[in-house]
Design an enzyme around this catalytic site. Structure first.
Site, short mmCIF file in Angstrom:
data_model
loop_
_atom_site.label_atom_id
_atom_site.label_comp_id
_atom_site.label_asym_id
_atom_site.label_seq_id
_atom_site.Cartn_x
_atom_site.Cartn_y
_atom_site.Cartn_z
N LYS A 179 0.84 -1.24 0.01
CA LYS A 179 0.08 0.00 -0.03
C LYS A 179 0.93 1.16 -0.01
O LYS A 179 0.58 2.08 -0.68
CB LYS A 179 -1.00 -0.05 1.23
CG LYS A 179 -1.93 -1.08 1.37
CD LYS A 179 -2.67 -1.08 2.83
CE LYS A 179 -1.97 -0.95 3.93
NZ LYS A 179 -1.37 -2.47 4.23
N ARG B 192 11.28 -1.98 10.75
CA ARG B 192 10.23 -1.69 11.62
C ARG B 192 10.26 -2.77 12.73
O ARG B 192 10.27 -4.05 12.28
CB ARG B 192 9.06 -1.62 10.89
CG ARG B 192 8.41 -0.09 10.57
CD ARG B 192 7.54 -0.09 9.66
NE ARG B 192 6.11 -0.68 9.97
CZ ARG B 192 5.14 -0.63 9.41
NH1 ARG B 192 5.06 -0.02 8.24
NH2 ARG B 192 3.86 -1.29 9.64
P1 AP5 Z 1 4.76 -1.55 1.91
O1 AP5 Z 1 4.38 -0.76 0.84
O2 AP5 Z 1 5.53 -1.13 3.26
O3 AP5 Z 1 3.48 -2.35 2.22
P2 AP5 Z 1 2.17 -1.71 3.04
O4 AP5 Z 1 1.07 -2.29 2.52
O5 AP5 Z 1 2.32 -0.23 3.15
O6 AP5 Z 1 2.54 -2.46 4.42
P3 AP5 Z 1 2.39 -1.99 6.21
O7 AP5 Z 1 3.10 -2.85 6.98
O8 AP5 Z 1 2.92 -0.68 6.16
O9 AP5 Z 1 0.97 -1.77 6.33
P4 AP5 Z 1 0.29 -1.97 7.75
O10 AP5 Z 1 -1.06 -1.89 7.05
O11 AP5 Z 1 0.53 -3.19 8.40
O12 AP5 Z 1 1.03 -0.83 8.46
P5 AP5 Z 1 0.90 0.64 8.72
O13 AP5 Z 1 1.96 1.44 8.67
O14 AP5 Z 1 -0.35 1.09 8.06
O15 AP5 Z 1 5.61 -2.90 1.30
C1 AP5 Z 1 5.96 -4.11 2.18
C2 AP5 Z 1 7.49 -4.52 1.70
O16 AP5 Z 1 7.28 -5.18 0.48
C3 AP5 Z 1 8.53 -3.45 1.28
O17 AP5 Z 1 9.75 -3.81 1.79
C4 AP5 Z 1 8.35 -3.07 -0.27
O18 AP5 Z 1 9.57 -2.71 -0.56
C5 AP5 Z 1 7.86 -4.71 -0.64
N1 AP5 Z 1 7.03 -4.62 -1.80
C6 AP5 Z 1 6.10 -3.66 -2.10
N2 AP5 Z 1 5.85 -4.13 -3.28
C7 AP5 Z 1 6.24 -5.14 -3.75
C8 AP5 Z 1 6.07 -5.85 -4.71
N3 AP5 Z 1 5.22 -5.52 -5.85
N4 AP5 Z 1 6.94 -7.03 -5.14
C9 AP5 Z 1 8.03 -7.28 -4.06
N5 AP5 Z 1 8.03 -6.41 -2.84
C10 AP5 Z 1 7.32 -5.24 -2.94
O19 AP5 Z 1 0.10 0.52 10.28
C11 AP5 Z 1 0.86 0.19 11.30
C12 AP5 Z 1 -0.02 -0.24 12.42
O20 AP5 Z 1 -0.49 1.18 12.94
C13 AP5 Z 1 -1.09 -0.97 12.40
O21 AP5 Z 1 -0.63 -2.54 12.45
C14 AP5 Z 1 -2.04 -0.48 13.40
O22 AP5 Z 1 -1.45 -0.89 14.63
C15 AP5 Z 1 -1.82 1.07 13.44
N6 AP5 Z 1 -2.67 1.49 12.37
C16 AP5 Z 1 -2.39 2.33 11.25
N7 AP5 Z 1 -3.53 2.84 10.69
C17 AP5 Z 1 -4.45 2.26 11.65
C18 AP5 Z 1 -6.00 2.64 11.54
N8 AP5 Z 1 -6.56 3.13 10.46
N9 AP5 Z 1 -6.76 2.14 12.62
C19 AP5 Z 1 -6.13 1.36 13.50
N10 AP5 Z 1 -4.73 1.14 13.53
C20 AP5 Z 1 -4.13 1.72 12.80
MG MG Z 2 2.67 1.00 4.81
#
Ligand code: AP5
Ligand code: MG
Length: 216
Positions: A13, A160
């Site tokens: 994402k 992370r």
């Molecule tokens: P990346 O782009 O980082 O993936 P992502 O979907 O953004 O993953 P996140 O871990 O950031 O998502 P998340 O939803 O768990 O965490 P968030 O920060 O939102 O890609 C992942 C990896 O794959 C990277 O190394 C990248 O280079 C690689 N990659 C990407 N595309 C690729 C491809 N096509 N092929 C190969 N490799 C690829 O949230 C963190 C925490 O915050 C949550 O767990 C929760 O506790 C809290 N939080 C955030 N938002 C909310 C909310 N709305 N409500 C409640 N809690 C929330």
């Molecule tokens: Mg992310």
């Protein structure tokens, strides 16, 4: 014109939101990044959010929704925005619907980046992020030009804390229980667009832009 990036943790994402934000000149709003900034600055919100994030749980809705509403009310969102990691529960989606109406904003598409669970685990192990600008890399699939250094701002890359395997498994379970129902929610509104997130980073971006063009 608003977009939402939907998908499991690690689906890509953030990676795609950054590419689309450049392409469309729209702000990228990642609730995960906002929380990580608060944690780094040790604010009250950061301290509360950290308790949940470190366990792989969602931060309670009430700590998230006002944050996003305030961000969407800012001037730069008037012509468009890309939400990444919000909404994550049906309650957040319903609150967003009301907030957008109040602000006179609308959603153009919800982009669901689809990646199976087994691939997610491998991806998370190799993810490296820039703690300064949020740039995201992968040691194998998307390496920075210089090992351990962000291409955009030349700061050091970190791993992370919530990317440890057990926490990732918990996050996936939470995703399936609480966030996956949003696929049906936005399918019913006829704005869901699903892309195969297992292709290369550039190919996924191309496919999203193409699919959005076909919808326009
Ligand atoms: P990346 O782009 O980082 O993936 P992502 O979907 O953004 O993953 P996140 O871990 O950031 O998502 P998340 O939803 O768990 O965490 P968030 O920060 O939102 O890609 C992942 C990896 O794959 C990277 O190394 C990248 O280079 C690689 N990659 C990407 N595309 C690729 C491809 N096509 N092929 C190969 N490799 C690829 O949230 C963190 C925490 O915050 C949550 O767990 C929760 O506790 C809290 N939080 C955030 N938002 C909310 C909310 N709305 N409500 C409640 N809690 C929330
Ligand atoms: Mg992310």
């Amino acid at each position: 014109m608003g977009y939402i990036m939907l998908g499991a943790p690690g689906a890509g994402k953030g990676t795609q939101a950054i590419a689309l934000s450049k392409q469309f000149q729209m702000p990228h709003i990642s609730t995960g990044d906002i929380f990580r900034t608060h944690i780094k600055q040790q604010t009250e919100l950061g301290k509360k959010a950290k308790e949940y994030i470190d366990q792989g749980l969602l931060v309670p809705d009430e700590l998230v929704v006002d944050l996003v509403k305030d961000r969407l009310a800012q001037e730069d969102c008037k012509t468009g925005f890309i939400l990444d990691g919000f909404p994550r529960t049906i309650m957040q989606a319903q609150t967003l619907d009301v907030a957008l109406k109040e602000l006179g904003l609308s959603l153009h598409a919800v982009i669901n980046v689809d990646v199976p669970d087994d691939k997610i685990i491998t991806r998370m192990a190799g993810r490296r992020v820039c703690s300064h600008c949020g740039g995201t890399y992968h040691t194998k699939y998307n390496p920075p030009q210089e090992d351990g250094i962000c291409d955009h701002c030349q700061r050091s890359l970190i791993q992370r804390k919530d990317d440890e395997e057990e926490t990732v498994k918990k996050r996936l379970q939470v995703y399936h229980d609480q966030t996956q129902p949003l696929i049906e929610y936005y399918e019913d509104k006829k704005i869901l667009l699903t892309v195969d997130g297992t292709e290369s980073v550039d190919r996924v971006t191309e496919n999203i832009i193409k699919a959005l063009g076909e919808r326009a």
